[in-house]
Design a protein around this motif. Sequence first.
Motif, PDB file in Angstrom:
ATOM      1  N   ARG A 296      30.027 124.862 -71.592  1.00 59.47           N
ATOM      2  CA  ARG A 296      30.002 125.416 -72.949  1.00 59.47           C
ATOM      3  C   ARG A 296      29.140 124.555 -73.863  1.00 59.47           C
ATOM      4  O   ARG A 296      28.339 125.076 -74.655  1.00 59.47           O
ATOM      5  CB  ARG A 296      31.431 125.541 -73.473  1.00 59.47           C
ATOM      6  CG  ARG A 296      31.581 126.426 -74.664  1.00 59.47           C
ATOM      7  CD  ARG A 296      33.030 126.689 -75.058  1.00 59.47           C
ATOM      8  NE  ARG A 296      33.900 125.533 -74.947  1.00 59.47           N
ATOM      9  CZ  ARG A 296      34.973 125.480 -74.154  1.00 59.47           C
ATOM     10  NH1 ARG A 296      35.300 126.494 -73.398  1.00 59.47           N
ATOM     11  NH2 ARG A 296      35.717 124.392 -74.118  1.00 59.47           N
ATOM     12  N   ASP A 297      29.259 123.234 -73.737  1.00 60.04           N
ATOM     13  CA  ASP A 297      28.434 122.328 -74.550  1.00 60.04           C
ATOM     14  C   ASP A 297      26.956 122.476 -74.212  1.00 60.04           C
ATOM     15  O   ASP A 297      26.103 122.500 -75.112  1.00 60.04           O
ATOM     16  CB  ASP A 297      28.866 120.871 -74.348  1.00 60.04           C
ATOM     17  CG  ASP A 297      30.220 120.560 -74.962  1.00 60.04           C
ATOM     18  OD1 ASP A 297      30.716 121.392 -75.763  1.00 60.04           O
ATOM     19  OD2 ASP A 297      30.786 119.500 -74.624  1.00 60.04           O
ATOM     20  N   LEU A 298      26.658 122.607 -72.928  1.00 62.21           N
ATOM     21  CA  LEU A 298      25.266 122.790 -72.521  1.00 62.21           C
ATOM     22  C   LEU A 298      24.708 124.109 -73.046  1.00 62.21           C
ATOM     23  O   LEU A 298      23.579 124.163 -73.544  1.00 62.21           O
ATOM     24  CB  LEU A 298      25.142 122.733 -70.998  1.00 62.21           C
ATOM     25  CG  LEU A 298      23.741 122.915 -70.426  1.00 62.21           C
ATOM     26  CD1 LEU A 298      22.806 121.820 -70.938  1.00 62.21           C
ATOM     27  CD2 LEU A 298      23.781 122.931 -68.910  1.00 62.21           C
ATOM     28  N   ASP A 299      25.504 125.177 -72.945  1.00 65.57           N
ATOM     29  CA  ASP A 299      25.068 126.472 -73.479  1.00 65.57           C
ATOM     30  C   ASP A 299      24.799 126.390 -74.979  1.00 65.57           C
ATOM     31  O   ASP A 299      23.815 126.951 -75.479  1.00 65.57           O
ATOM     32  CB  ASP A 299      26.113 127.561 -73.197  1.00 65.57           C
ATOM     33  CG  ASP A 299      26.147 127.977 -71.739  1.00 65.57           C
ATOM     34  OD1 ASP A 299      25.201 127.650 -70.996  1.00 65.57           O
ATOM     35  OD2 ASP A 299      27.138 128.624 -71.334  1.00 65.57           O
ATOM     36  N   SER A 300      25.657 125.689 -75.699  1.00 68.00           N
ATOM     37  CA  SER A 300      25.450 125.530 -77.143  1.00 68.00           C
ATOM     38  C   SER A 300      24.169 124.762 -77.425  1.00 68.00           C
ATOM     39  O   SER A 300      23.397 125.139 -78.318  1.00 68.00           O
ATOM     40  CB  SER A 300      26.625 124.782 -77.777  1.00 68.00           C
ATOM     41  OG  SER A 300      27.802 125.529 -77.668  1.00 68.00           O
ATOM     42  N   THR A 301      23.932 123.709 -76.673  1.00 65.37           N
ATOM     43  CA  THR A 301      22.714 122.917 -76.857  1.00 65.37           C
ATOM     44  C   THR A 301      21.480 123.758 -76.561  1.00 65.37           C
ATOM     45  O   THR A 301      20.502 123.729 -77.321  1.00 65.37           O
ATOM     46  CB  THR A 301      22.747 121.677 -75.944  1.00 65.37           C
ATOM     47  OG1 THR A 301      23.903 120.913 -76.260  1.00 65.37           O
ATOM     48  CG2 THR A 301      21.504 120.830 -76.131  1.00 65.37           C
ATOM     49  N   LEU A 302      21.502 124.525 -75.470  1.00 63.16           N
ATOM     50  CA  LEU A 302      20.363 125.377 -75.128  1.00 63.16           C
ATOM     51  C   LEU A 302      20.115 126.439 -76.191  1.00 63.16           C
ATOM     52  O   LEU A 302      18.962 126.731 -76.534  1.00 63.16           O
ATOM     53  CB  LEU A 302      20.577 126.030 -73.760  1.00 63.16           C
ATOM     54  CG  LEU A 302      20.494 125.089 -72.562  1.00 63.16           C
ATOM     55  CD1 LEU A 302      20.863 125.833 -71.284  1.00 63.16           C
ATOM     56  CD2 LEU A 302      19.120 124.456 -72.464  1.00 63.16           C
TER      57      LEU A 302
ATOM     58  N   PRO B  91      13.507 136.016 -74.196  1.00 70.93           N
ATOM     59  CA  PRO B  91      14.970 135.854 -74.330  1.00 70.93           C
ATOM     60  C   PRO B  91      15.506 134.782 -73.388  1.00 70.93           C
ATOM     61  O   PRO B  91      14.911 134.492 -72.362  1.00 70.93           O
ATOM     62  CB  PRO B  91      15.512 137.231 -73.968  1.00 70.93           C
ATOM     63  CG  PRO B  91      14.445 137.904 -73.206  1.00 70.93           C
ATOM     64  CD  PRO B  91      13.132 137.314 -73.659  1.00 70.93           C
ATOM     65  N   LEU B  92      16.657 134.255 -73.787  1.00 68.04           N
ATOM     66  CA  LEU B  92      17.340 133.260 -72.952  1.00 68.04           C
ATOM     67  C   LEU B  92      17.887 133.917 -71.692  1.00 68.04           C
ATOM     68  O   LEU B  92      18.287 135.091 -71.728  1.00 68.04           O
ATOM     69  CB  LEU B  92      18.532 132.658 -73.714  1.00 68.04           C
ATOM     70  CG  LEU B  92      18.230 131.613 -74.761  1.00 68.04           C
ATOM     71  CD1 LEU B  92      19.500 131.255 -75.503  1.00 68.04           C
ATOM     72  CD2 LEU B  92      17.651 130.372 -74.127  1.00 68.04           C
ATOM     73  N   PRO B  93      17.935 133.172 -70.592  1.00 65.76           N
ATOM     74  CA  PRO B  93      18.586 133.739 -69.406  1.00 65.76           C
ATOM     75  C   PRO B  93      20.084 133.887 -69.688  1.00 65.76           C
ATOM     76  O   PRO B  93      20.649 133.153 -70.495  1.00 65.76           O
ATOM     77  CB  PRO B  93      18.324 132.702 -68.318  1.00 65.76           C
ATOM     78  CG  PRO B  93      18.006 131.444 -69.040  1.00 65.76           C
ATOM     79  CD  PRO B  93      17.439 131.834 -70.370  1.00 65.76           C
ATOM     80  N   PRO B  94      20.745 134.856 -69.018  1.00 67.20           N
ATOM     81  CA  PRO B  94      22.195 135.031 -69.262  1.00 67.20           C
ATOM     82  C   PRO B  94      22.968 133.801 -68.843  1.00 67.20           C
ATOM     83  O   PRO B  94      22.623 133.155 -67.854  1.00 67.20           O
ATOM     84  CB  PRO B  94      22.550 136.241 -68.402  1.00 67.20           C
ATOM     85  CG  PRO B  94      21.435 136.398 -67.431  1.00 67.20           C
ATOM     86  CD  PRO B  94      20.228 135.742 -68.019  1.00 67.20           C
TER      87      PRO B  94
END
Length: 159
Positions: A129-135, A151-154
């Motif tokens: 979740r932290d990595l997704d937020s950073t990305l 767009p971002l990858p899913p």
Amino acid sequence: SLLVGEQLVVGSAANALLAILLISGFAWLVYKIEDWRNDEYIVTPANVIDIERKPLGQETKRETTWDRIEKVSLDQPNLLARILNYGNIELSTAGQQENFTFRRVGQPEQVLAIISDYRDQFQQSVRDRDLDSTLTLLHHYHKLTNGPQPPLPPTQPMP
């Protein structure tokens, strides 16, 4: 005959006293077994629940989430616990008054492995979740500074 203090009690009085002692001991044993059987320890991917029920009706329920668990340990207090394969599992918590102790659980190594797996899964989901937020933040920053981007990858679904 029964020796009480310095006096020897014989006959029916000794038998009655012995019967009372045996019945009291048996009642105590039944109460302790029922007290142990009534306790519930529930471990889910989201939290830990400890329900302690007394045989005569009193119930205490405590709950915490995995982010509050700091340490997990196993204690097999004596040789009998090792032979019969039971032990106590303690979950040390952050910011709570009392740790969670799962008392006299069977196959404690397996229970400890399950608890550790849930804890590891929770910690991995937090890192994901932290990595997704950073990305996402980096994507928005890049979009603001360089114009539209693909767009971002899913992201992976949370377990």
